[in-house]
Design a protein around this motif. Structure first.
Motif, PDB file in Angstrom:
ATOM      1  N   UNK A  71       0.849  -1.215   0.000  1.00  0.00           N
ATOM      2  CA  UNK A  71       0.000   0.000   0.000  1.00  0.00           C
ATOM      3  C   UNK A  71       0.875   1.252   0.000  1.00  0.00           C
ATOM      4  N   UNK A  72       1.961   1.186   0.780  1.00  0.00           N
ATOM      5  CA  UNK A  72       2.830   2.361   0.888  1.00  0.00           C
ATOM      6  C   UNK A  72       3.563   2.655  -0.426  1.00  0.00           C
ATOM      7  N   UNK A  73       3.931   1.606  -1.155  1.00  0.00           N
ATOM      8  CA  UNK A  73       4.564   1.828  -2.470  1.00  0.00           C
ATOM      9  C   UNK A  73       3.593   2.592  -3.370  1.00  0.00           C
ATOM     10  N   UNK A  74       2.341   2.145  -3.359  1.00  0.00           N
ATOM     11  CA  UNK A  74       1.325   2.820  -4.182  1.00  0.00           C
ATOM     12  C   UNK A  74       1.162   4.275  -3.729  1.00  0.00           C
ATOM     13  N   UNK A  75       1.149   4.452  -2.407  1.00  0.00           N
ATOM     14  CA  UNK A  75       0.969   5.792  -1.847  1.00  0.00           C
ATOM     15  C   UNK A  75       2.102   6.727  -2.287  1.00  0.00           C
ATOM     16  N   UNK A  76       3.317   6.197  -2.333  1.00  0.00           N
ATOM     17  CA  UNK A  76       4.461   7.027  -2.753  1.00  0.00           C
ATOM     18  C   UNK A  76       4.240   7.542  -4.176  1.00  0.00           C
ATOM     19  N   UNK A  77       3.816   6.662  -5.076  1.00  0.00           N
ATOM     20  CA  UNK A  77       3.660   7.099  -6.471  1.00  0.00           C
ATOM     21  C   UNK A  77       2.446   8.013  -6.650  1.00  0.00           C
ATOM     22  N   UNK A  78       1.435   7.828  -5.817  1.00  0.00           N
ATOM     23  CA  UNK A  78       0.304   8.771  -5.834  1.00  0.00           C
ATOM     24  C   UNK A  78       0.824  10.155  -5.438  1.00  0.00           C
ATOM     25  N   UNK A  79       1.673  10.186  -4.408  1.00  0.00           N
ATOM     26  CA  UNK A  79       2.207  11.472  -3.943  1.00  0.00           C
ATOM     27  C   UNK A  79       3.185  12.085  -4.951  1.00  0.00           C
ATOM     28  N   UNK A  80       3.940  11.226  -5.638  1.00  0.00           N
ATOM     29  CA  UNK A  80       4.861  11.756  -6.657  1.00  0.00           C
ATOM     30  C   UNK A  80       4.056  12.518  -7.711  1.00  0.00           C
ATOM     31  N   UNK A  81       2.933  11.950  -8.107  1.00  0.00           N
ATOM     32  CA  UNK A  81       2.092  12.646  -9.097  1.00  0.00           C
ATOM     33  C   UNK A  81       1.495  13.926  -8.499  1.00  0.00           C
ATOM     34  N   UNK A  82       1.086  13.807  -7.247  1.00  0.00           N
ATOM     35  CA  UNK A  82       0.454  14.957  -6.582  1.00  0.00           C
ATOM     36  C   UNK A  82       1.431  16.130  -6.452  1.00  0.00           C
ATOM     37  N   UNK A  83       2.681  15.811  -6.139  1.00  0.00           N
ATOM     38  CA  UNK A  83       3.652  16.871  -5.871  1.00  0.00           C
ATOM     39  C   UNK A  83       4.646  17.072  -7.024  1.00  0.00           C
ATOM     40  N   UNK A  84       4.328  16.516  -8.190  1.00  0.00           N
ATOM     41  CA  UNK A  84       5.293  16.552  -9.307  1.00  0.00           C
ATOM     42  C   UNK A  84       5.692  17.985  -9.676  1.00  0.00           C
ATOM     43  N   UNK A  85       4.748  18.920  -9.552  1.00  0.00           N
ATOM     44  CA  UNK A  85       5.057  20.304  -9.941  1.00  0.00           C
ATOM     45  C   UNK A  85       6.142  20.895  -9.046  1.00  0.00           C
ATOM     46  N   UNK A  86       6.303  20.350  -7.841  1.00  0.00           N
ATOM     47  CA  UNK A  86       7.285  20.880  -6.903  1.00  0.00           C
ATOM     48  C   UNK A  86       8.664  20.276  -7.053  1.00  0.00           C
ATOM     49  N   UNK A  87       8.828  19.369  -8.038  1.00  0.00           N
ATOM     50  CA  UNK A  87      10.149  18.753  -8.221  1.00  0.00           C
ATOM     51  C   UNK A  87      11.080  19.746  -8.897  1.00  0.00           C
ATOM     52  N   UNK A  88      12.179  20.066  -8.211  1.00  0.00           N
ATOM     53  CA  UNK A  88      13.079  21.091  -8.734  1.00  0.00           C
ATOM     54  C   UNK A  88      14.242  20.504  -9.523  1.00  0.00           C
ATOM     55  N   UNK A  89      14.549  19.261  -9.223  1.00  0.00           N
ATOM     56  CA  UNK A  89      15.650  18.642  -9.945  1.00  0.00           C
ATOM     57  C   UNK A  89      17.008  19.115  -9.476  1.00  0.00           C
ATOM     58  N   UNK A  90      17.049  19.857  -8.355  1.00  0.00           N
ATOM     59  CA  UNK A  90      18.348  20.332  -7.885  1.00  0.00           C
ATOM     60  C   UNK A  90      18.992  19.371  -6.896  1.00  0.00           C
ATOM     61  N   UNK A  91      18.219  18.355  -6.470  1.00  0.00           N
ATOM     62  CA  UNK A  91      18.856  17.314  -5.655  1.00  0.00           C
ATOM     63  C   UNK A  91      18.624  15.995  -6.379  1.00  0.00           C
ATOM     64  N   UNK A  92      19.260  14.953  -5.876  1.00  0.00           N
ATOM     65  CA  UNK A  92      19.125  13.677  -6.567  1.00  0.00           C
ATOM     66  C   UNK A  92      17.690  13.174  -6.437  1.00  0.00           C
ATOM     67  N   UNK A  93      17.215  12.506  -7.489  1.00  0.00           N
ATOM     68  CA  UNK A  93      15.835  12.026  -7.493  1.00  0.00           C
ATOM     69  C   UNK A  93      15.581  11.055  -6.346  1.00  0.00           C
ATOM     70  N   UNK A  94      16.561  10.147  -6.089  1.00  0.00           N
ATOM     71  CA  UNK A  94      16.299   9.149  -5.044  1.00  0.00           C
ATOM     72  C   UNK A  94      16.140   9.793  -3.671  1.00  0.00           C
TER      73      UNK A  94
END
Lengths: 197, 264
Positions: free
Chosen positions: A60-83
């Motif tokens: 469930x938590x794996x799914x939740x992470x990817x739901x949140x990645x989509x939710x917060x995708x606009x806030x990804x700055x790319x200035x730190x490592x993705x992992x």
């Protein structure tokens, strides 16, 4: 899998890096998330499994992470490592999961064993016993110590990446890893003593 | 070096990330300090013990749920061009009513958008859709090569969701029908191939499968398939199969029935 190493490998093969993929997701090409999912689902699942000891909750938590990645995708700055960014989301998802849990749940009872369909060969028995002991020792660590050990030992995050993730100095992480390992060693020896038959 | 400074280096020491200088400093300290030596020995043991924890694979439902979520998310996304249409007609209409020139401008812009702007949008959507399809095929192929039968069935169901599978995916499905060790995977692959029955080569390949198929249940399903699509090229193969005398009574009966149905 070491994130740095894999990134280099991916770059070498001209595959898009995690960062490039996440920037594409951020810019609207959300189907690129499928590639990141394939790269990280097992890693995230094992991260949660070692923290929660519960397979269903970890899925469930794996799914939740990817739901949140989509939710917060606009806030990804790319200035730190993705992992690092991904594990920040994973940590928050785990914290929210803990809040929802009943506090009285015993740590030993958290690891829900699913019976294996495969017959257990005798040679695997000792390894399984030892793994179970390590798992129980890990479960008995306070959650912060368990988390830092899991990140360092299994997710192959560098000390500086963990420091960035947790918002602390590298020296603090080094000291925490040392203390967590010492505690784990003590708990393991105690459990081993109790298990000698 | 103090005990505290030495212990700070233990984490890097364990992972092998300590440089030559740091390592020799630690080793020098350990020669004189039995407490730190014992500490590091214990840590090394527990560090190695952690390595016995196996990496587990998440269940296949995780992947299904993720792709369903991604499809839902994409479907819920507003199409960029749609909102542009709405914008034009909602906010520019007073200008359109007020003056003929504005009307012409609006018409010109609108027509210009329709003739040029919409096409790249459509191409973009088609390209995104293709990428998702490609990804599905990659996942399907990867699952079809897994040792677990449930993973391979999952792979079959993924390939069935591909609108226009490439030859590699079709070949993997044919291979599953002919030689998968699990009859359920063979049956699932055959069901998936029914969706692509009009693709060139699918029927011919399945006619050939009749002669190599060993599981009675799959033999019956193959005959059903070929009868359903009225594949006349199966007539010869069915006759040979019946004449060979190696079929179970049930399969033989179905083969004879099928032969009649195709030739009617």
């Amino acid at each position: 899998m070491n994130a740095d190493h894999s990134e280099k490998e991916k770059t070498g093969r001209m595959s898009p890096t995690d960062n490039e993929l996440m920037e594409a997701v951020r810019d609207g090409r959300v189907e690129k998330l499928a590639v990141l999912f394939e790269r990280y689902q097992t890693m995230l699942y094992n991260f949660f499994l070692r923290l929660t000891g519960n397979r269903a909750a970890s899925e469930d938590l794996v799914q939740e992470v990817f739901v949140r990645v989509l939710k917060y995708r606009a806030g990804y700055l790319g200035d730190s490592r993705f992992n690092v960014w991904l594990f920040q989301i994973a940590r928050n998802a785990h914290i929210d999961h803990l809040r929802k849990q009943k506090p009285a749940l015993s740590l030993d009872g958290q690891f829900v064993e699913v019976p294996s369909h495969e017959p257990q060969p005798d040679t695997a028995y000792e390894n399984d016993r030892e793994a179970e002991l390590v798992r129980r020792a890990l479960d008995r660590l306070p959650v912060q110590k368990r988390e830092i050990l899991v990140l360092f030992r299994f997710q192959n995050l560098k000390l500086r990446e963990i420091a960035e993730l947790m918002g602390v100095q590298v020296g603090t992480v080094k000291a925490q890893v040392h203390r967590a390992l010492k505690d784990l060693s003590r708990i393991y020896l105690e459990l081993q003593g109790g298990n000698v038959s | 070096m103090t005990c505290e400074r030495t212990q700070e280096k233990f984490a890097d020491y364990l992972t092998g990330d300590l440089d030559e200088k740091g390592r020799s400093e630690v080793q020098k300290h350990l020669l004189d300090c039995s407490a730190c030596r014992e500490d590091l020995e214990n840590l090394t043991v527990v560090w190695a013990k952690l390595g016995v924890l196996p990496e587990e694979q998440p269940g296949s439902a995780v992947r299904s749920r993720f792709y369903a979520m991604l499809e839902d998310y994409k479907a819920a996304q507003p199409v960029g061009s749609k909102s542009r249409w709405t914008d034009w007609f909602t906010f520019r209409r007073p200008a359109f009513a007020a003056s003929f020139s504005a009307f012409l401008l609006l018409l010109g812009v609108g027509a210009g958008w329709f003739l040029t702007g919409a096409r790249p949008g459509g191409e973009k959507y088609a390209s995104l859709s293709r990428e998702v399809q490609d990804m599905r095929q990659q996942v399907a192929l990867s699952l079809l090569s897994k040792p677990s039968a449930s993973d391979r069935i999952q792979g079959v169901s993924y390939s069935a969701e591909v609108k226009n599978p490439n030859d590699t995916t079709l070949a993997a499905l044919f291979k599953a029908v002919d030689s998968d060790p699990n009859p359920n995977v063979r049956l699932a692959a055959l069901d998936a191939l029914y969706l692509f029955r009009d693709r060139p080569g699918v029927r011919e390949t399945l006619v050939k499968s009749l002669s190599v198929q060993s599981y009675p249940l799959v033999q019956v399903a193959l005959i059903d398939f070929l009868v359903e699509v009225r594949e006349t090229r199966a007539i010869e193969a069915l006759k040979k199969l019946i004449d060979a005398g190696e079929l179970t009574p049930e399969v033989k009966k179905r083969a004879e029935q099928g032969l009649k149905q195709i030739t009617v």
